[in-house]
Design an enzyme around this catalytic site. Structure first.
Site, PDB file in Angstrom:
ATOM      1  N   GLY A 218       0.796  -1.209   0.000  1.00  0.00           N
ATOM      2  CA  GLY A 218       0.000   0.000   0.000  1.00  0.00           C
ATOM      3  C   GLY A 218       0.833   1.265   0.000  1.00  0.00           C
ATOM      4  O   GLY A 218       0.428   2.294  -0.519  1.00  0.00           O
ATOM      5  N   MET A 219       2.035   1.194   0.628  1.00  0.00           N
ATOM      6  CA  MET A 219       2.881   2.386   0.694  1.00  0.00           C
ATOM      7  C   MET A 219       3.500   2.712  -0.648  1.00  0.00           C
ATOM      8  O   MET A 219       3.900   3.845  -0.900  1.00  0.00           O
ATOM      9  CB  MET A 219       3.982   2.162   1.747  1.00  0.00           C
ATOM     10  CG  MET A 219       4.816   3.390   2.049  1.00  0.00           C
ATOM     11  SD  MET A 219       6.046   3.034   3.329  1.00  0.00           S
ATOM     12  CE  MET A 219       6.888   4.619   3.414  1.00  0.00           C
ATOM     13  N   GLY A 220       3.597   1.754  -1.523  1.00  0.00           N
ATOM     14  CA  GLY A 220       4.215   1.963  -2.821  1.00  0.00           C
ATOM     15  C   GLY A 220       4.763   0.656  -3.341  1.00  0.00           C
ATOM     16  O   GLY A 220       4.157  -0.393  -3.164  1.00  0.00           O
TER      17      GLY A 220
ATOM     18  N   ASP B   6       8.604   3.740  13.079  1.00  0.00           N
ATOM     19  CA  ASP B   6       7.736   2.704  12.504  1.00  0.00           C
ATOM     20  C   ASP B   6       8.376   1.326  12.679  1.00  0.00           C
ATOM     21  O   ASP B   6       8.480   0.556  11.740  1.00  0.00           O
ATOM     22  CB  ASP B   6       7.474   3.002  11.022  1.00  0.00           C
ATOM     23  CG  ASP B   6       6.344   2.125  10.463  1.00  0.00           C
ATOM     24  OD1 ASP B   6       5.398   1.839  11.222  1.00  0.00           O
ATOM     25  OD2 ASP B   6       6.420   1.741   9.289  1.00  0.00           O
TER      26      ASP B   6
END
Length: 924
Positions: free
Chosen positions: A97-99, A209
């Site tokens: 989803g982040m890339g 994170d």
């Protein structure tokens, strides 16, 4: 979807997370409406989709588009050959989803990378600049456990990207479960993670994170942390973009691993990573996350031992993955591990461990059977831990209760002291980190202020004043901060501002620490390095020797490596090259072993070894080392950093010595541009490159460009170092050589006299290469003034000094032999001259080979002797070879070629061949 719509969805989602699950339905009924109060079903579906995603495993906000942007990833079958910034994509490695992550290549550097292309759009130029600046900070995280970040950038369409080292491995939790590792093995892997995080915190970088998918274990069992600092870079750049476009702020986090303050938008500090490490440890131990049913944690979770006692199949599977049963797993977790986890997972940052190091230290103490700092300081607890560690000894000692009591008392005192010391160090580290973050904006102070001298001086001065007033009563914290600020002053070239801070730190540490405390050695080496920069070598030697005695001459510690490095720098500056070589080799080996091949200390020692090799005449080794330094610096810092500029400058000097003037000038000018951007126009390092460039321009014959370059270098050095400094003398020497070429011999002598007075004062009238250089230049002037006997005396003094300094073949020795021979030729003393000149040519060729320009000076004078004695063929051979070498290496228009052509013309006149003589007298 526009940015405002996205911001509203995220705000509603975060508001919903703050409510108990049973209240969310009613909240969404009220909140998901249009501006006129009508229900907005599309808005509600979007928020509910986010809430549903949050209950699933994996990332949330980091897995969502930051704003709507054009698709970033090309179709998989169309990847090859596409470009993102300077990188050419080769193939897709993974998508989320982040890339997406691609195998990519930067062709100009021949480097293959894992290129993470992030969903997002940094539309504002200021936000892009802020984002790119993060590269300088993130690239400093050189550690074996951190995936190397090569580059950070923004593509033309606003897409952020990160070029990283490609890592083979699997997430930490998957690795542990696949191999069915027991708790001790899992805890030892966690130690690696925590120590790596602490390294980053020491460089003022918070991960933000931490989660299993960002902690990989290689097939060799080594931990590698991924994406260090990426959340920070994105978050800060997005904030800058928000300010420019009046967008609602966004919070980048992964629910399930994020700390409470990340949900509320409070400041992110090292304590945030401590919390995420607590979640990671909890999951490693139990197979569960601590807040699986709570989106935004507001209170401490249940102890790990209670999380594995259910009858669910999942609990049985988790225990089996740890090679035990749920009951035994619960018993093992009950006690220290419960306490350790819960301390890290406190909702209030101040109640957590003070640092990742303190957290890991407790884990390490638990593994060793020692009392942990998180437990209450109860005698019964310490006694149980002692008995567990020394079970056999205690049984044997049961013969006497008094003996047992004495032993327990002894260990109680010792363990309490160990615990207190660890807690003090952890508190100091956290206090220092918090203060610097507050003062410098959560960044390395040097990286934040370089290039803006006025802001730097103001910020550092205010910081030092605050340390003095706000931290009174905390001498160790004060001393550490004074050291840190002084270090920044030195890197900015502000030696006069650094010295009192080092001295204040030294006084504080001498008042509060034991005489053999390593922190004392750290301050001594900082102050000693300043004295080397100032040319106060006696003081530098004294401080270096004291630091080495404190750290231990044979100890394998970084303090010992730093002390050896300081002493090596001082011995090099005093031309004691054998000692400098030995000291730097010892320092380099220690740095490499303890901190890795690309550590600043490792590479700095290698750079010093290159300079020592050059000074001893081993240019091939010097070049090999210098190229290795440049490669390492670029790997660590990218292409636009002062450390890279310094390496380029060193290579420029070596290229100049080889007669490769155009290549050397290109290196110098690249280095100068980097330094001006990063350090400002008045930094001492800028003056060094200006001086080197001026010397090169003079050697290359560009005399009209030399004066302004050298005058600027001299002005900077006088302001920064005062009038009595070796670097001031160096630039005066360069200006004297320029004056000689311009025929202003009086000005040349004035520069030389001032330089010689400075150097004799600094070196006590003894031998030194810089003294030799000035004497050499004075001899040239005396010869031009028609005083060959005085010139001969000076050149013979130079030759004797070089023999004492070099002790064998060296290009400076070859030059001195040539100069003595030349002045003897001027006096018609050919038999004496021939011996010196022949030895010079032979030495140059042994050192540099047969195809360089350096031997042409003694060759020309040997040809004059041959011509005078009627050996015309010999003279012709020498002069035509010299002319060929000069034209090949220096170019056809170099000033050194004119004397060779004149010598050929004189030869052919003497030989009775006027036509050829006329040809060599014509302008080429």
């Amino acid at each position: 979807m526009d940015a405002a719509r996205f911001a509203r969805i995220q705000d509603l989602f975060l508001d919903a997370l703050d409510r108990p699950p049973e209240e969310r339905e009613a909240f969404l009924d009220t909140a998901c409406r249009t501006a006129d109060g009508a229900p907005d079903p599309d808005l509600r579906r979007a928020v509910e989709a986010y809430l549903e995603a949050d209950t699933a495993d994996g990332d949330f906000l980091l897995d969502q588009p930051l704003v709507v942007a054009p698709p970033l990833e090309p179709e998989e079958d169309a990847v090859e050959g596409r470009r993102v910034g300077p990188y050419r994509l080769l193939r897709l490695l993974g998508r989320g989803g982040m890339g997406a992550v691609y195998l990519a290549e930067r062709e100009d550097m021949g480097r293959a990378v894992a290129l993470k292309v992030v969903r997002g759009d940094l539309a504002d130029p200021e936000a892009r600049q802020r984002f790119r600046r993060e590269r300088r900070l993130l690239a400093r995280l050189e550690h074996p456990g951190i995936t190397r970040l090569y580059d950070v950038g923004v593509a033309d369409d606003g897409t952020p990207y990160f070029a990283m080292e490609r890592v083979e491995g699997e997430p930490l939790t998957d690795y542990c479960d696949r191999l069915r590792l027991g708790l001790d093995a899992r805890l030892r892997l966690f130690e690696q993670v925590g120590r790596t995080v602490q390294h980053a915190h020491q460089h003022f970088v918070v991960h933000r994170d931490l989660k299993p998918s960002n902690v990989y274990v290689t097939p060799e069992g080594e931990v590698k942390l991924l994406d260090f600092g990426i959340a920070k870079a994105l978050d800060e750049a997005e904030q800058a973009d928000d300010a420019a476009h009046t967008r609602t702020g966004r919070r980048l986090l992964t629910p399930g691993y994020a700390a409470p303050e990340q949900f509320t938008g409070e400041g992110v500090t090292a304590a945030t990573d401590v919390y995420s490490l607590g979640v990671l440890l909890y999951e490693l131990l139990t197979g569960h996350r601590p807040h699986e049913n709570t989106a935004a944690p507001t209170e401490a979770p249940p102890p790990p031992s209670t999380a594995v006692t259910g009858a669910a199949d999942a609990d049985t599977a988790a225990a089996e993955a740890r090679q035990t049963t749920p009951e035994r797993l619960a018993r093992r977790l009950r006690g220290d591990l419960d306490v350790i986890c819960l301390k890290a997972l406190q909702p209030e940052p101040a109640r957590r461990y003070a640092s990742a190091e303190a957290f890991v230290e407790d884990v390490k103490r638990h593994l060793a059977g020692l009392p942990v700092a998180a437990r209450p300081d109860a005698a019964g607890y310490r006694l149980r831990k002692f008995v567990a560690r020394h079970r056999r000894g205690v049984v044997a000692s049961v013969l006497g209760a008094a003996l047992l009591a004495a032993v327990v008392g002894f260990y109680t005192v010792r363990l309490a002291a160990e615990r207190d010391r660890a807690q003090t160090e952890a508190r100091t580290a956290e206090r220092v980190s918090s203060f610097l973050v507050d003062l410098f904006g959560a960044a390395d102070p040097f990286e934040e202020v370089q290039g803006d001298t006025l802001r730097a001086v103001d910020l550092l001065a205010r910081g030092a004043a605050r340390v003095e007033t706000e931290l009174e009563g905390e001498p160790e914290v004060q001393a550490t901060l004074f050291d840190a600020i002084a270090d920044v002053y030195v890197r900015l070239g502000r030696l006069e501002d650094a010295e009192p801070l080092y001295e204040r730190a030294l006084a504080l540490r001498r008042d509060t620490l034991d005489p053999d405390d390593p922190a004392l050695a750290e301050t001594l080496t900082g102050l000693g390095g300043l004295y080397v920069e100032r040319g106060a070598f006696g003081a530098a030697d004294s401080l270096g020797a004291l630091a080495l005695s404190i750290s231990g001459p044979d100890a394998r510690t970084l303090e010992t490596a730093r002390a050896l490095h300081l002493l090596g720098r001082s011995r090099y500056a005093q031309a004691d090259y054998p000692a400098a070589d030995s000291l730097h080799r010892r320092a380099q080996a220690l740095f490499r072993t303890l901190a890795g091949p690309d550590n600043d200390g490792t590479v700095a020692s290698l750079s010093e070894l290159a300079q020592v090799a050059e000074a001893r005449g081993d240019d091939s080794t010097a070049t090999r080392y210098a190229m290795a330094v440049l490669t390492s610096r670029r790997r660590t810092y990218g292409d636009d950093h002062p450390a890279v500029a310094e390496a380029l400058s060193d290579i420029g000097y070596l290229l100049r010595k080889q007669g490769r003037y155009a290549e050397a000038e290109a290196r110098y000018r690249e280095a100068l541009a980097i330094k001006r951007r990063a350090l400002g126009d008045d930094h001492p390092s800028v003056a060094t490159t200006l001086n080197n460039l001026g010397v090169l321009l003079g050697v290359a014959g560009h005399y009209d460009e030399v004066g302004p370059v050298l005058e600027e270098a001299l002005a900077i050095r006088r302001v920064r170092f005062g009038d009595v400094h070796p670097l001031v003398a160096s630039t005066l020497g360069s200006l004297s050589r320029l004056a000689i070429t311009q025929g202003d011999l009086d000005r040349a002598l004035a520069h030389q006299d001032e330089a010689l007075a400075i150097l004799r004062q600094l070196h006590g009238g003894g031998d030194h290469p810089t003294v030799s250089t000035v004497l050499n230049n004075q001899a040239r002037v005396r010869l031009q003034q028609g005083q060959p006997r005085e010139a001969e005396r000076l050149w013979r003094e130079v030759l004797a000094m070089e023999q004492r300094l070099r002790g064998g073949d060296h290009d400076e020795m070859a030059k001195a032999l040539s100069n003595v021979g030349a002045v003897l030729v001027e006096q018609g003393r050919y038999d004496e001259a021939e011996s010196f000149l022949t030895s010079s040519v032979a030495m140059y060729r042994r050192l540099l080979g047969n195809e360089v320009a350096e031997p042409t000076h003694p060759m020309r004078h040997l040809a004059r002797i041959a011509t005078a004695r009627g050996r015309y063929e010999e003279a012709e051979r020498l002069l035509t070879e010299a002319l060929r070498l000069q034209e090949t290496n220096l170019g056809p228009d170099h000033p050194e070629i004119a004397p060779t052509r004149e010598a050929l013309a004189a030869l052919y006149d003497a030989w009775g061949r006027p036509g050829e003589a006329a040809r060599y007298r014509r302008t080429p």
